[in-house]
Structure formats: structure tokens, C-alpha cells
Write an enzyme that holds these catalytic residues in place. Sequence first.
Site, short mmCIF file in Angstrom:
data_model
loop_
_atom_site.label_atom_id
_atom_site.label_comp_id
_atom_site.label_asym_id
_atom_site.label_seq_id
_atom_site.Cartn_x
_atom_site.Cartn_y
_atom_site.Cartn_z
CG ASN A 1 -1.54 1.33 1.51
OD1 ASN A 1 -2.48 1.74 0.84
ND2 ASN A 1 -0.99 2.05 2.48
CB SER B 1 -3.77 4.67 -8.85
OG SER B 1 -4.53 5.81 -9.23
CE1 TYR C 1 0.52 7.55 -6.64
CE2 TYR C 1 -1.14 7.84 -8.35
CZ TYR C 1 -0.79 7.43 -7.09
OH TYR C 1 -1.75 6.91 -6.24
CB VAL C 2 0.66 7.48 -14.50
CG1 VAL C 2 0.11 6.55 -15.57
CG2 VAL C 2 -0.43 8.44 -14.02
CE LYS D 1 0.09 3.97 -6.81
NZ LYS D 1 0.21 3.14 -5.61
P1 NDP Z 1 -1.22 8.74 2.30
O1 NDP Z 1 -0.34 9.80 1.74
O2 NDP Z 1 -2.33 9.11 3.20
O3 NDP Z 1 -0.34 7.61 3.02
C1 NDP Z 1 0.81 7.11 2.40
C2 NDP Z 1 1.36 5.98 3.22
O4 NDP Z 1 2.53 5.47 2.59
C3 NDP Z 1 1.76 6.40 4.62
O5 NDP Z 1 1.37 5.38 5.52
C4 NDP Z 1 3.28 6.50 4.55
O6 NDP Z 1 3.94 6.18 5.77
C5 NDP Z 1 3.58 5.40 3.54
N1 NDP Z 1 4.88 5.58 2.89
C6 NDP Z 1 5.25 6.56 2.05
N2 NDP Z 1 6.52 6.39 1.65
C7 NDP Z 1 6.97 5.27 2.26
C8 NDP Z 1 8.18 4.56 2.25
N3 NDP Z 1 9.24 4.95 1.52
N4 NDP Z 1 8.28 3.43 3.01
C9 NDP Z 1 7.24 3.02 3.75
N5 NDP Z 1 6.04 3.64 3.79
C10 NDP Z 1 5.93 4.76 3.06
O7 NDP Z 1 -1.78 7.98 1.01
P2 NDP Z 1 -3.13 7.17 0.73
O8 NDP Z 1 -3.59 6.48 1.94
O9 NDP Z 1 -4.03 8.06 0.00
O10 NDP Z 1 -2.57 6.12 -0.33
C11 NDP Z 1 -2.27 4.78 -0.03
C12 NDP Z 1 -2.03 4.03 -1.33
O11 NDP Z 1 -3.20 4.16 -2.15
C13 NDP Z 1 -0.87 4.62 -2.15
O12 NDP Z 1 -0.18 3.57 -2.79
C14 NDP Z 1 -1.60 5.48 -3.18
O13 NDP Z 1 -0.83 5.62 -4.34
C15 NDP Z 1 -2.84 4.66 -3.41
N6 NDP Z 1 -3.94 5.42 -3.98
C16 NDP Z 1 -4.53 6.44 -3.29
C17 NDP Z 1 -5.59 7.12 -3.85
C18 NDP Z 1 -6.32 8.22 -3.15
O14 NDP Z 1 -7.21 8.81 -3.77
N7 NDP Z 1 -6.01 8.53 -1.91
C19 NDP Z 1 -6.07 6.81 -5.21
C20 NDP Z 1 -5.37 5.72 -5.83
C21 NDP Z 1 -4.36 5.07 -5.24
P3 NDP Z 1 4.42 7.33 6.82
O15 NDP Z 1 3.25 8.22 7.07
O16 NDP Z 1 4.83 6.57 8.02
O17 NDP Z 1 5.56 8.04 6.16
#
Ligand code: NDP
Length: 263
Positions: A105, A157, A170-171, A174
Site C-alpha cells: 500500500n 490506482s 506516479y502513473v 502504478k
Molecule cells: P497517504 O499519503 O495518506 O499515506 C501514504 C502511506 O505510505 C503512509 O502510511 C506512509 O507512511 C507510507 N509511505 C510513504 N513512503 C513510504 C516509504 N518509503 N516506506 C514506507 N512507507 C511509506 O496515502 P493514501 O492512503 O491516499 O494512499 C495509499 C495508497 O493508495 C498509495 O499507494 C496510493 O498511491 C494509493 N492510492 C490512493 C488514492 C487516493 O485517492 N487517496 C487513489 C489511488 C491510489 P508514513 O506516514 O509513516 O511516512
Amino acid sequence: MSTETAETVESGAPAHRGRLAGRVAIVTGGSRGIGRAIVERFAAEGARVAFTYNSSADAATAMVRELGEENAMAVKCDVSSAEEIASLVEKVLTAWGKIHILVNNAGITKDTLVMRMSQQDFEDVLRTNLTGAFLATKAVMRPMMGERWGRIINIASVVGLIGNPGQANYVASKAGLIGMTKSIAHEVASRNILVNCIAPGFIQSDMTAKLNEAQQTGLLGMIPLKRQGQGADVAALAAFLASDDASYITGQVIAVDGGMTMV
Ligand code: NDP
């Protein structure tokens, strides 16, 4: 499904108590947003869940307190580091002895038009979103093979299917995740390890809160259901895909997008 085994989780969606009982799951990026909703849903359905955080240490600690140390474990891990992923898997195996479910995720965005995008920003996004999923998948494969049961769920996504200006990095990550899902699904099907992708649309989280008002209004205009989704909407599908209810589904990409990408 019997209503006697269903309970209602915060989102109002029914969680099927016990559907993931006895399962051990890893969710990357589990302390906020969609990942957090998945951790909570898996725990509500009976799984023990190890989740990673990278920068959100306080939120991670609070979640473990809420869910209980017997059911939840928070591990600091940058998914783009093979060493940190290896150490994560080691910790989970030492504590709980097995791994059945992996949800890739963790993800980041660094949006801008290609003309302005630095190579660094392109590679950073690929390293977290795609290489991170590759490393975690590779690391759990042996334990899953040992169980002769596994579920890998990649959070892609809808933009990986349809593209999006300003998000070439990003695209690419994904779309790469979608292709990688199908290849790995072929490779491990004979071991009873199922690999699928969820393609969320416009889900409320810190990631989408960064979009400006015009972008948010534009996105809402593309959604037949006329509202943003919630992490819990994605978590409900993840729990289904992680369960025995999904035992004949592999190599698929399923959108949770309010109808945004229907054809
Ligand atoms: P957030 O930005 O709310 O959360 C991102 C998460 O990824 C956090 O828990 C963060 O951890 C973690 N993270 C980022 N970089 C790293 C890293 N290098 N190593 C480990 N953990 C990492 O994003 P969302 O909840 O919105 O997104 C979650 C997933 O869903 C992503 O893959 C996103 O691309 C995908 N997505 C989201 C959409 C949306 O509309 N929100 C739409 C389509 C896909 P920490 O906070 O501890 O740094």
C-alpha cells in the site's frame, strides 16, 4: 454470508468476524490513510497485522495500543530498502511464525509536468511505489510457499489504467504495479498464492487533500457516484481478496472508484 458473523466497522460496512482468523498479514504504510483502514479492517476480521510506518511513528504507536499488541505490530520500514524489508519479514516471522497476506500500500506522489519533472522525482516515486512492492513481494514469497497459501494485494490506482497529466512518474509506477501483478500471479498460481490489484479512484486521505479545489471539483465531476471514496471502501475489497471467499480470483485489477473508470 451469515449476518451472525458480520459486525459493523466504523465505515458502516459489515466486517465478517473471523473471516481472516489465524491469518498473519503485512500492510505497508499502515499508520494513516487507506493503509490504516486496511489494518483496522483486517484486525476486525480476525487477522494479526504487522504494518509499517516510515515517518508517522506516533500514529503507529497509538494504533498498536488501540488494536492490542497480540493483534498488531508496527515496524519502521522504508519499503525502498531491501535491508529494511528483510528485517520487517524477519520480525514478523520471529513473532508470529507465518506470513499469509501482504498488502503493498505504501505510496507517494511528486506531481508535476514532465517538462519540469526532475529525474530524481521520477525515480523516487518509482522506488517507493514499484520497487518497494517488488522487494516486499519477493521477501514474503518463501514464507507463503511454506504455507501453500498466500494473498498479495497491490494498491495501484485508476490512473495506472487511464493516465493523468502531471503524474507521469506516479502513473508509470502504478501501471508497472499492474503489469507486475499479472506476471507474479502467473508465477505463483501453482503455489496457491493469489496476486491481485486494487485500483482506487478518488479516496479521501492526506494524499488527495494536497489537491487544489479546482482539481478536487474536476475529479468529483468524473465520478458517477458524485462523492469521494473512503479508505474503508478500499479496505472492504482488500479483506475480501485476502479471504477464502476470493480463492478463484488472481491476476485481476479491480477498481474502487465510484464508477469513474467504467467502460
Ligand atoms: P497517504 O499519503 O495518506 O499515506 C501514504 C502511506 O505510505 C503512509 O502510511 C506512509 O507512511 C507510507 N509511505 C510513504 N513512503 C513510504 C516509504 N518509503 N516506506 C514506507 N512507507 C511509506 O496515502 P493514501 O492512503 O491516499 O494512499 C495509499 C495508497 O493508495 C498509495 O499507494 C496510493 O498511491 C494509493 N492510492 C490512493 C488514492 C487516493 O485517492 N487517496 C487513489 C489511488 C491510489 P508514513 O506516514 O509513516 O511516512
